[in-house]
Motif scaffolding. Structure first.
Motif, PDB file in Angstrom:
ATOM      1  N   THR A 177     -47.912  -0.005  10.109  1.00 46.34           N
ATOM      2  CA  THR A 177     -48.517   1.318   9.984  1.00 46.34           C
ATOM      3  C   THR A 177     -50.009   1.210   9.753  1.00 46.34           C
ATOM      4  OG1 THR A 177     -46.464   2.204   9.057  1.00 46.34           O
ATOM      5  CG2 THR A 177     -48.482   3.482   8.677  1.00 46.34           C
ATOM      6  N   PHE A 178     -50.768   1.905  10.595  1.00 48.14           N
ATOM      7  CA  PHE A 178     -52.224   1.994  10.476  1.00 48.14           C
ATOM      8  C   PHE A 178     -52.573   3.436  10.114  1.00 48.14           C
ATOM      9  CE2 PHE A 178     -52.717  -1.216  14.287  1.00 48.14           C
ATOM     10  CZ  PHE A 178     -51.977  -2.149  13.593  1.00 48.14           C
ATOM     11  N   HIS A 179     -53.759   3.622   9.560  1.00 45.06           N
ATOM     12  CA  HIS A 179     -54.179   4.982   9.219  1.00 45.06           C
ATOM     13  C   HIS A 179     -55.668   5.000   8.898  1.00 45.06           C
ATOM     14  CE1 HIS A 179     -54.314   8.970   7.437  1.00 45.06           C
ATOM     15  NE2 HIS A 179     -54.746   8.456   6.306  1.00 45.06           N
ATOM     16  N   ALA A 180     -56.313   6.111   9.253  1.00 48.88           N
ATOM     17  CA  ALA A 180     -57.713   6.342   8.885  1.00 48.88           C
ATOM     18  C   ALA A 180     -57.907   7.840   8.698  1.00 48.88           C
ATOM     19  CB  ALA A 180     -58.655   5.833   9.973  1.00 48.88           C
ATOM     20  N   ALA A 181     -58.528   8.230   7.601  1.00 51.71           N
ATOM     21  CA  ALA A 181     -58.956   9.610   7.380  1.00 51.71           C
ATOM     22  C   ALA A 181     -59.799   9.614   6.110  1.00 51.71           C
ATOM     23  CB  ALA A 181     -57.777  10.569   7.250  1.00 51.71           C
ATOM     24  N   ARG A 182     -61.072   9.500   6.268  1.00 49.61           N
ATOM     25  CA  ARG A 182     -62.057   9.459   5.187  1.00 49.61           C
ATOM     26  C   ARG A 182     -61.718   8.438   4.105  1.00 49.61           C
ATOM     27  NH1 ARG A 182     -65.175  13.432   1.074  1.00 49.61           N
ATOM     28  NH2 ARG A 182     -67.165  12.466   1.453  1.00 49.61           N
ATOM     29  N   ILE A 183     -61.340   7.246   4.558  1.00 49.80           N
ATOM     30  CA  ILE A 183     -61.241   6.103   3.652  1.00 49.80           C
ATOM     31  C   ILE A 183     -62.593   5.409   3.751  1.00 49.80           C
ATOM     32  CG2 ILE A 183     -60.010   3.970   3.110  1.00 49.80           C
ATOM     33  CD1 ILE A 183     -57.569   5.180   4.546  1.00 49.80           C
TER      34      ILE A 183
END
Length: 681
Positions: free
Chosen positions: A295-301
């Motif tokens: 699982t990948f993810h990005a949102a204002r990290i």
């Protein structure tokens, strides 16, 4: 040396060994030329590879079909000509052991019909997307057949180019347009049940796997909860994730939450300054737990601590720090070298994305090298010439940047600042509590100047003789500007500047008219403060829409405040004059469209925003004493060579001015001036 830092641990994705856990997710910086990722595109990604990143994903949706015209500089992966360009990009990143993938898509309804080849926009059902304004036709059987084939041939091009993998874009585009009840109203085999709504996706996956084989890495960036009543629910979204994970057809999930069909919805997916950081990290962790799948993810990290937590807590396998790497492409290298404190922070200004969505290219508000790697280095080299004595007058964003660059070059630098604090208009902007993170632009530069041993003299109003007493070789005038009134027939002395409101030196009155013909954050920030104070406010603009210098994503929190506080917005209207009547002011309004039209507002206070007028007295006093008489050779500034003509060769110092000391502009312009001039000292 082996590190225990969770971010620096390798990750095995199929046959790929990713050297750490940090990636840049796919986004479109709009650096393409004719739909091709040429030099500018390549250098942008190569810089992140140099900076230590494990995986960079290119393209905010490379388009697979001709009837998916580029909405914001998208790459044309339907065109065979892209293969050698992608190969060059991949090779440049592979030199630094950085893996490269690309996102491919059919935009569906998320584009315009009056672009490129003027082919009809299509979607699962004829539901208009507000953001791009197109009314799509219902996709037909023959459309599905050709688009599935287009996905497969596009994947083959990516594989032939030597990329390490692809991902499908499935949020707001054609593929997930079939998933969502909000956009799929079909009653055939592609509508209704979840099996039917996933039929197109499975057709694409089967065709792509047949084309590229089982070993090539294929993933999907997918919405797992559209987070609005009519949209894809969390339950169905997580179920889709489970099905994809168990299908054997994909190798990773890149999780998104929310909808992107309006500016307001988009900011909940990709928050701007003043909004919550990493808002969907826990949700992505829930999907990972439910699927037990990469699982990948990005949102204002945007900070290393949060990224480290995401990996250490088992929420993600790879963490996306996309905007953070636009601000500083060398994050991982600095972590590895124990220089985490030197990372240039992403302040959430979202200047990058707003420029893209308004038809420009991605630029960081305070890293002018990003996107300009061919001309401006991210790492400043020391000069091979003589060391200079540089005096910078003004401690705003541009002055601090010029000082930083000159000091990195090895010059002796002194900064003279008239106030007791550095920051100029940036510090003024942070008086709006929602935008306080912008102070990172100043704080980072102050920390860098401290590291470089630069002296800053505060409370110093520099005059000509003060400068001459320092025996400078170079004088940089970064004195900024002062607020100016718009052209008024009468009443100049009766109006209040937006600066006075922002600084708190003048309190908002009970009934206020704010006139803004500049159209940026300055007027909007003052308006937000006035509205939040409880005043009754009318915002008047001569534009067709207000704040045209500010993009749609930054528009959202202002508009939210205005509607919550009952602000009246009047466009297409000019402020002509102001007069006093009793204890109130009368604002006379006029129109560009109807010469005889007049209107009046009786208010307690008129606030105006009309940009700044350069504070240039010192520059004009020094100009005749300087070697170049203040002149700059713009041709050489752009193309190379000595930029300071010797008009007065007997003089000791060269002189130039930057930022708002030249003309009213913005933060990025001041910082760009600071670095490109600073590199030429």
């Amino acid at each position: 040396m082996t590190s225990n830092d969770p971010l620096l641990q390798p990750y095995q994705l199929k046959h790929l060994t990713l050297k750490n856990r940090v990636m840049s997710t796919s986004h479109e910086p709009a650096y393409s030329e004719d739909g091709m990722p040429k030099e500018r595109y390549r250098l942008y990604h190569a810089e992140k590879a140099k900076g230590g990143m494990a995986l960079t994903m290119t393209a905010g949706s490379a388009i697979v079909s001709r009837d998916s015209p580029a909405a914001f500089g998208n790459l044309h992966v339907y065109d065979d000509r892209i293969v050698p360009w992608l190969t060059e990009l991949a090779d440049a990143c592979h030199e630094h052991d950085c893996k490269v993938m690309i996102q491919i898509t059919h935009l569906g309804r998320r584009t315009g019909w009056n672009k490129a080849d003027w082919l009809p926009v299509l979607s699962a059902s004829p539901v208009r997307e507000p953001a791009h304004r197109a009314f799509p036709k219902t996709i037909e059987d023959w459309d599905i057949e050709r688009i599935v084939a287009d996905y497969a041939s596009a994947a083959q091009r990516c594989q032939a180019a030597g990329l390490d993998g692809i991902e499908f874009e499935s949020y707001g585009h054609l593929m997930d347009g079939f998933w969502s009840p909000a956009t799929n109203h079909r009653d055939d085999e592609f509508g209704g049940s979840l099996d039917n709504r996933l039929r197109f996706t499975n057709m694409v996956l089967d065709a792509v796997r047949s084309a590229v084989g089982q070993e090539f890495v294929v993933g999907i960036r997918m919405v797992a909860d559209e987070d609005f009543e009519k949209g894809l629910s969390k339950a169905e979204g997580v179920e889709i994730a489970r099905r994809l994970a168990g299908s054997g057809k994909v190798d990773f999930l890149n999780i998104i939450r929310g909808s992107i069909e309006t500016d307001a919805a988009l900011t909940r997916v990709i928050p701007v300054t003043g909004m919550r950081s990493s808002p969907h990290l826990d949700f992505a962790g829930e999907v990972r737990a439910a699927t037990k799948f990469p699982t990948f993810h990005a949102a204002r990290i945007s900070d290393v601590a949060t990224a480290r937590h995401a990996i250490a807590a088992g929420k993600l396998d790879m963490v996306g720090m996309t905007r953070a790497h636009i601000a500083d492409p060398h994050i991982i290298r600095k972590v590895m070298e124990g220089r985490e404190h030197e990372i240039r922070p992403c302040v959430g200004a979202t200047y990058c994305l707003d420029r893209i969505y308004e038809g420009g290219e991605a630029l960081c508000i305070h890293n002018a090298a990003t996107g300009r790697e061919a001309e401006i280095p991210h790492i400043i080299a020391r000069t091979e010439g003589p060391k200079r004595n540089v005096v910078v007058v003004g401690g705003g964003a541009g002055g601090l940047e010029a000082a930083r660059v000159a000091a990195e070059r090895g010059h002796q630098v002194t900064v003279l600042e008239a106030s007791s604090q550095a920051g100029g208009q940036v510090r003024l902007a942070t008086q709006n509590p929602r935008r306080k993170e912008l102070i990172g632009i100043i704080d980072w530069r102050l920390a860098e100047l401290d590291r470089l041993g630069v002296e800053i003299r505060y409370d110093t109003w520099a005059e000509k003789d003060d400068i001459l007493a320092l025996s400078p070789d170079v004088v940089v005038v970064a004195t900024g500007g002062l607020p100016q009134n718009p052209p008024l027939a009468a009443g100049d002395s009766l109006v209040t500047s937006s600066w006075d409101i922002m600084a708190g030196s003048v309190k908002p009155a009970e009934n206020v008219l704010l006139y803004d013909d500049n159209g940026g954050h300055q007027g909007m920030g003052a308006a937000e403060i006035i509205a939040n104070s409880g005043s009754r406010l009318e915002l008047v603009s001569p534009e067709r829409f207000f704040a045209p210098e500010m993009g749609g994503m930054n528009h959202v929190p202002y508009m939210r405040a205005f509607q919550e506080k009952g602000v009246t917005i009047t466009i297409n209207t000019r402020l002509r004059s102001v007069r006093r009547e009793g204890n109130q002011l009368v604002a006379e309004l006029g129109s560009d469209f109807a010469d005889g039209w007049r209107g009046e507002r009786r208010v307690d206070q008129v606030v105006v925003e009309h940009g700044t007028l350069p504070l240039d007295d010192l520059y004009l006093a020094l100009k005749p004493l300087s070697k170049n008489s203040g002149a700059v050779d713009y041709e050489r500034l752009v193309n190379g060579g000595n930029i300071f003509p010797a008009r007065n060769p007997e003089a000791r110092f060269v002189l130039f001015r930057i930022g708002d000391a030249v003309a009213s502009r913005n933060i990025h312009a001041a910082i760009y001036d600071g670095i490109r001039f600073g590199l030429r000292i």
